[in-house]
Motif scaffolding. Structure first.
Motif, PDB file in Angstrom:
ATOM      1  N   ALA A 198     -15.536  10.501 -12.266  1.00  8.01           N
ATOM      2  CA  ALA A 198     -14.827  11.336 -13.245  1.00  8.01           C
ATOM      3  C   ALA A 198     -14.027  12.380 -12.475  1.00  8.01           C
ATOM      4  O   ALA A 198     -14.604  13.210 -11.777  1.00  8.01           O
ATOM      5  CB  ALA A 198     -15.830  12.013 -14.174  1.00  8.01           C
ATOM      6  N   VAL A 199     -12.703  12.325 -12.576  1.00 10.87           N
ATOM      7  CA  VAL A 199     -11.878  13.263 -11.803  1.00 10.87           C
ATOM      8  C   VAL A 199     -11.105  14.203 -12.723  1.00 10.87           C
ATOM      9  O   VAL A 199     -10.464  13.793 -13.677  1.00 10.87           O
ATOM     10  CB  VAL A 199     -10.899  12.558 -10.829  1.00 10.87           C
ATOM     11  CG1 VAL A 199     -11.649  11.963  -9.660  1.00 10.87           C
ATOM     12  CG2 VAL A 199     -10.062  11.512 -11.508  1.00 10.87           C
ATOM     13  N   SER A 200     -11.172  15.483 -12.372  1.00  9.04           N
ATOM     14  CA  SER A 200     -10.499  16.508 -13.172  1.00  9.04           C
ATOM     15  C   SER A 200      -9.186  16.934 -12.533  1.00  9.04           C
ATOM     16  O   SER A 200      -8.444  17.702 -13.124  1.00  9.04           O
ATOM     17  CB  SER A 200     -11.410  17.732 -13.282  1.00  9.04           C
ATOM     18  OG  SER A 200     -11.607  18.290 -11.990  1.00  9.04           O
TER      19      SER A 200
ATOM     20  N   SER B  47     -14.028  16.921  -7.573  1.00 13.78           N
ATOM     21  CA  SER B  47     -14.029  15.523  -8.002  1.00 13.78           C
ATOM     22  C   SER B  47     -13.092  14.671  -7.149  1.00 13.78           C
ATOM     23  O   SER B  47     -13.392  13.505  -6.883  1.00 13.78           O
ATOM     24  CB  SER B  47     -13.712  15.409  -9.495  1.00 13.78           C
ATOM     25  OG  SER B  47     -12.571  16.141  -9.849  1.00 13.78           O
TER      26      SER B  47
ATOM     27  N   PHE C 119     -11.648   8.149 -13.135  1.00 15.17           N
ATOM     28  CA  PHE C 119     -11.535   8.227 -14.599  1.00 15.17           C
ATOM     29  C   PHE C 119     -11.047   9.619 -14.962  1.00 15.17           C
ATOM     30  O   PHE C 119     -11.681  10.611 -14.619  1.00 15.17           O
ATOM     31  CB  PHE C 119     -12.906   7.952 -15.231  1.00 15.17           C
ATOM     32  CG  PHE C 119     -12.898   8.065 -16.731  1.00 15.17           C
ATOM     33  CD1 PHE C 119     -12.052   7.268 -17.500  1.00 15.17           C
ATOM     34  CD2 PHE C 119     -13.739   8.958 -17.391  1.00 15.17           C
ATOM     35  CE1 PHE C 119     -12.030   7.369 -18.889  1.00 15.17           C
ATOM     36  CE2 PHE C 119     -13.729   9.064 -18.778  1.00 15.17           C
ATOM     37  CZ  PHE C 119     -12.871   8.269 -19.528  1.00 15.17           C
ATOM     38  N   TYR C 120      -9.899   9.679 -15.634  1.00 14.65           N
ATOM     39  CA  TYR C 120      -9.324  10.982 -15.985  1.00 14.65           C
ATOM     40  C   TYR C 120      -9.146  11.089 -17.500  1.00 14.65           C
ATOM     41  O   TYR C 120      -8.615  10.186 -18.141  1.00 14.65           O
ATOM     42  CB  TYR C 120      -7.960  11.178 -15.305  1.00 14.65           C
ATOM     43  CG  TYR C 120      -7.276  12.444 -15.751  1.00 14.65           C
ATOM     44  CD1 TYR C 120      -7.701  13.685 -15.269  1.00 14.65           C
ATOM     45  CD2 TYR C 120      -6.249  12.416 -16.692  1.00 14.65           C
ATOM     46  CE1 TYR C 120      -7.121  14.858 -15.711  1.00 14.65           C
ATOM     47  CE2 TYR C 120      -5.659  13.585 -17.143  1.00 14.65           C
ATOM     48  CZ  TYR C 120      -6.103  14.806 -16.652  1.00 14.65           C
ATOM     49  OH  TYR C 120      -5.526  15.972 -17.103  1.00 14.65           O
ATOM     50  N   ILE C 121      -9.564  12.225 -18.066  1.00 10.85           N
ATOM     51  CA  ILE C 121      -9.391  12.472 -19.504  1.00 10.85           C
ATOM     52  C   ILE C 121      -8.333  13.553 -19.698  1.00 10.85           C
ATOM     53  O   ILE C 121      -8.473  14.665 -19.158  1.00 10.85           O
ATOM     54  CB  ILE C 121     -10.702  12.980 -20.152  1.00 10.85           C
ATOM     55  CG1 ILE C 121     -11.863  12.019 -19.875  1.00 10.85           C
ATOM     56  CG2 ILE C 121     -10.523  13.152 -21.666  1.00 10.85           C
ATOM     57  CD1 ILE C 121     -13.229  12.585 -20.259  1.00 10.85           C
TER      58      ILE C 121
ATOM     59  N   LEU D  12      -7.182  16.341 -21.658  1.00  4.46           N
ATOM     60  CA  LEU D  12      -7.853  17.173 -22.659  1.00  4.46           C
ATOM     61  C   LEU D  12      -6.865  17.936 -23.534  1.00  4.46           C
ATOM     62  O   LEU D  12      -7.250  18.550 -24.524  1.00  4.46           O
ATOM     63  CB  LEU D  12      -8.786  18.168 -21.955  1.00  4.46           C
ATOM     64  CG  LEU D  12      -9.906  17.542 -21.112  1.00  4.46           C
ATOM     65  CD1 LEU D  12     -10.509  18.583 -20.174  1.00  4.46           C
ATOM     66  CD2 LEU D  12     -10.984  16.947 -22.012  1.00  4.46           C
TER      67      LEU D  12
ATOM     68  N   LYS E 106     -16.263  15.155 -23.098  1.00  7.06           N
ATOM     69  CA  LYS E 106     -16.303  14.549 -21.766  1.00  7.06           C
ATOM     70  C   LYS E 106     -17.535  13.664 -21.589  1.00  7.06           C
ATOM     71  O   LYS E 106     -17.428  12.530 -21.133  1.00  7.06           O
ATOM     72  CB  LYS E 106     -16.260  15.636 -20.685  1.00  7.06           C
ATOM     73  CG  LYS E 106     -14.855  16.223 -20.516  1.00  7.06           C
ATOM     74  CD  LYS E 106     -14.714  17.064 -19.245  1.00  7.06           C
ATOM     75  CE  LYS E 106     -15.463  18.350 -19.347  1.00  7.06           C
ATOM     76  NZ  LYS E 106     -14.917  19.404 -18.474  1.00  7.06           N
TER      77      LYS E 106
ATOM     78  N   PHE F 204     -17.226   9.791 -20.751  1.00  8.21           N
ATOM     79  CA  PHE F 204     -17.749   9.300 -19.454  1.00  8.21           C
ATOM     80  C   PHE F 204     -18.676   8.106 -19.713  1.00  8.21           C
ATOM     81  O   PHE F 204     -18.565   7.058 -19.091  1.00  8.21           O
ATOM     82  CB  PHE F 204     -18.582  10.372 -18.728  1.00  8.21           C
ATOM     83  CG  PHE F 204     -17.826  11.559 -18.207  1.00  8.21           C
ATOM     84  CD1 PHE F 204     -16.437  11.577 -18.174  1.00  8.21           C
ATOM     85  CD2 PHE F 204     -18.507  12.672 -17.717  1.00  8.21           C
ATOM     86  CE1 PHE F 204     -15.740  12.679 -17.684  1.00  8.21           C
ATOM     87  CE2 PHE F 204     -17.823  13.779 -17.231  1.00  8.21           C
ATOM     88  CZ  PHE F 204     -16.450  13.782 -17.213  1.00  8.21           C
TER      89      PHE F 204
ATOM     90  N   THR G 105     -19.905  12.505 -10.965  1.00  5.07           N
ATOM     91  CA  THR G 105     -19.107  13.703 -11.245  1.00  5.07           C
ATOM     92  C   THR G 105     -19.061  14.576  -9.992  1.00  5.07           C
ATOM     93  O   THR G 105     -19.844  14.387  -9.049  1.00  5.07           O
ATOM     94  CB  THR G 105     -19.697  14.523 -12.420  1.00  5.07           C
ATOM     95  OG1 THR G 105     -21.072  14.760 -12.148  1.00  5.07           O
ATOM     96  CG2 THR G 105     -19.534  13.790 -13.745  1.00  5.07           C
ATOM     97  N   GLY G 106     -18.152  15.548 -10.018  1.00  2.84           N
ATOM     98  CA  GLY G 106     -17.952  16.409  -8.844  1.00  2.84           C
ATOM     99  C   GLY G 106     -18.825  17.654  -8.843  1.00  2.84           C
ATOM    100  O   GLY G 106     -18.545  18.573  -8.071  1.00  2.84           O
ATOM    101  N   HIS G 107     -19.857  17.716  -9.678  1.00  7.85           N
ATOM    102  CA  HIS G 107     -20.721  18.909  -9.684  1.00  7.85           C
ATOM    103  C   HIS G 107     -21.250  19.172  -8.276  1.00  7.85           C
ATOM    104  O   HIS G 107     -21.852  18.287  -7.669  1.00  7.85           O
ATOM    105  CB  HIS G 107     -21.900  18.695 -10.638  1.00  7.85           C
ATOM    106  CG  HIS G 107     -21.501  18.631 -12.071  1.00  7.85           C
ATOM    107  ND1 HIS G 107     -21.352  17.444 -12.757  1.00  7.85           N
ATOM    108  CD2 HIS G 107     -21.199  19.617 -12.950  1.00  7.85           C
ATOM    109  CE1 HIS G 107     -20.983  17.707 -14.001  1.00  7.85           C
ATOM    110  NE2 HIS G 107     -20.866  19.006 -14.149  1.00  7.85           N
TER     111      HIS G 107
HETATM  112  P1  AMP Z   1     -16.482  20.909 -15.391  1.00 12.15           P
HETATM  113  O1  AMP Z   1     -17.241  20.552 -16.616  1.00 12.15           O
HETATM  114  O2  AMP Z   1     -15.063  21.253 -15.645  1.00 12.15           O
HETATM  115  O3  AMP Z   1     -17.189  21.848 -14.482  1.00 12.15           O
HETATM  116  O4  AMP Z   1     -16.386  19.554 -14.569  1.00 12.15           O
HETATM  117  C1  AMP Z   1     -17.517  18.914 -14.100  1.00 12.15           C
HETATM  118  C2  AMP Z   1     -17.158  17.515 -13.641  1.00 12.15           C
HETATM  119  O5  AMP Z   1     -16.678  16.772 -14.754  1.00 12.15           O
HETATM  120  C3  AMP Z   1     -16.017  17.478 -12.637  1.00 12.15           C
HETATM  121  O6  AMP Z   1     -16.491  17.628 -11.323  1.00 12.15           O
HETATM  122  C4  AMP Z   1     -15.452  16.104 -12.863  1.00 12.15           C
HETATM  123  O7  AMP Z   1     -16.234  15.138 -12.199  1.00 12.15           O
HETATM  124  C5  AMP Z   1     -15.631  15.917 -14.360  1.00 12.15           C
HETATM  125  N1  AMP Z   1     -14.417  16.268 -15.123  1.00 12.15           N
HETATM  126  C6  AMP Z   1     -14.000  17.499 -15.510  1.00 12.15           C
HETATM  127  N2  AMP Z   1     -12.847  17.436 -16.208  1.00 12.15           N
HETATM  128  C7  AMP Z   1     -12.517  16.128 -16.282  1.00 12.15           C
HETATM  129  C8  AMP Z   1     -11.426  15.394 -16.863  1.00 12.15           C
HETATM  130  N3  AMP Z   1     -10.447  16.024 -17.530  1.00 12.15           N
HETATM  131  N4  AMP Z   1     -11.420  14.060 -16.734  1.00 12.15           N
HETATM  132  C9  AMP Z   1     -12.411  13.420 -16.078  1.00 12.15           C
HETATM  133  N5  AMP Z   1     -13.446  14.051 -15.504  1.00 12.15           N
HETATM  134  C10 AMP Z   1     -13.499  15.382 -15.598  1.00 12.15           C
END
Ligand code: AMP
Ligand code: FES
Ligand code: ZN
Ligand code: ZN
Length: 317
Positions: free
Chosen positions: A60-62, A67, A84-86, A88, A144, A148, A162-164
């Motif tokens: 999941a890439v933001s 990520s 995978f990109y969403i 938003l 999300k 996912f 995920t990139g956590h």
């Molecule tokens: P966040 O909830 O923004 O802290 O993001 C946590 C993780 O969710 C990130 O490291 C990504 O792996 C994934 N993520 C966040 N935003 C997106 C997005 N728009 N599309 C896909 N994955 C996302």
């Protein structure tokens, strides 16, 4: 940053160092720092049984550093890793973050699966969260998580990554401990196994912090969106991160010990009994859930319904 005498030298090879890692009490040149990042991911994957070598993983890439870095490292380690990109729909922030995700995919010749909330579900986070009367980050997190899961199951992937990073996980743990949200403590594992129609979820960056991931991207020439999501500004999670950074400054390694000490010595006390979790499936989309219609479908219904102006008029009358 560096206060010693003379230029910093790499602890591994004595070449000029580009970064100091106080937690490791060491400095590294570019090559040895990148190697350290990869090694930390390899160790996390092994220690927590995240992936088998032949697994297909959806990342999941933001468009942010974490990520994109985890996708880059998994590709380098030889995993079959698609992104995978969403979309938003959070204004300029989303336009820009999507560009970084697509540019990275193109530069690595990697596959990026994309879903746009507005095109496919008829809402975006700012308007949808208002219509559904949910805080933006809560509507966003719910959307999300659902997408996912769906993308990983539909695409037949073995896991969703995920990139956590360590800073994220330590901050979430801090909040959960502060308020003793014991039911959430059970879900803080770096791996959630696949079950009842949910895919396996993995967090390969749990041994690496925010500063390391920013340095990783810069040294690898990966462009990423630097701004934080505008809807998250000033939220609790960011305050917990600040608090932990202050502690870390006086006591390097504190964040790591806090989170990994929890996993090693306390997490087992909070595990949920799998027999007690009864799940059905959503009458609308079929996703696993314990209510008739899942929370995501309810959000979509409310977010796409015409706004009801009546109540406003009534209140004033
Ligand atoms: P966040 O909830 O923004 O802290 O993001 C946590 C993780 O969710 C990130 O490291 C990504 O792996 C994934 N993520 C966040 N935003 C997106 C997005 N728009 N599309 C896909 N994955 C996302
Ligand atoms: Fe979800 Fe900001 S990325 S509310
Ligand atoms: Zn070196
Ligand atoms: Zn549903």
């Amino acid at each position: 940053m560096h206060e010693g005498r003379g230029p910093m030298k790499c602890t591994a090879c004595k070449a000029p160092a580009v970064i100091d890692l106080r937690r490791h009490n060491a400095n590294f040149c570019t090559e040895h720092f990148l190697r350290l990042c990869r090694d930390q991911v390899v160790k996390a994957i092994k220690d927590f049984s995240m992936l088998e070598p032949s697994d297909r993983v959806l990342v999941a890439v933001s468009g942010g550093k974490d990520s994109l870095a985890v996708w880059d490292i998994l590709l380098d380690l030889g995993y079959q890793a698609d992104g995978f990109y969403i979309g938003l729909g959070i204004g300029e922030y989303s336009d820009e973050s999507g560009r970084y995700a697509r540019d990275f995919a193109q530069s690595r010749g990697a596959t990026l699966v994309q879903v746009d909330l507005r095109d496919e579900y008829g809402y975006d986070i700012p308007t949808g969260s208002r219509a559904a009367r949910r805080a933006p980050c809560s509507a966003c997190g719910l959307s999300k998580r659902h997408l996912f899961d769906k993308a990983a199951i539909d695409g037949g992937y073995d896991a969703i990554a995920t990139g956590h990073n360590l800073d994220d996980e330590a901050a979430v743990l801090f909040g959960n401990v502060l308020h003793w949200h014991t039911e959430y403590l059970a879900r803080q594992a770096p791996v959630l196994p696949a079950r009842d129609g949910f895919p396996k979820k993995i967090k390969p960056l749990v041994r690496l912090g925010e500063r390391e991931m920013a340095a990783y991207c810069v040294l690898r020439g990966i462009d990423y969106i630097v701004e934080e999501c505008p809807m998250a500004a000033g939220n609790r999670h960011l305050r917990y991160k600040d608090a932990l950074n202050q502690i870390e400054a006086g006591s390097p390694g504190a964040k790591f010990d806090f989170f990994h000490g929890f996993l090693a010595r306390a997490a087992q006390n909070f595990e949920l009994d799998p027999d007690e979790i009864t799940l059905g499936s959503c009458a609308n989309c079929g996703a696993p859930c314990s209510t008739e219609v899942c929370a995501f479908c309810r959000l979509v219904q409310r977010a796409t319904a015409q706004p009801v102006e009546l109540s406003e008029t009534r209140r004033r009358a």
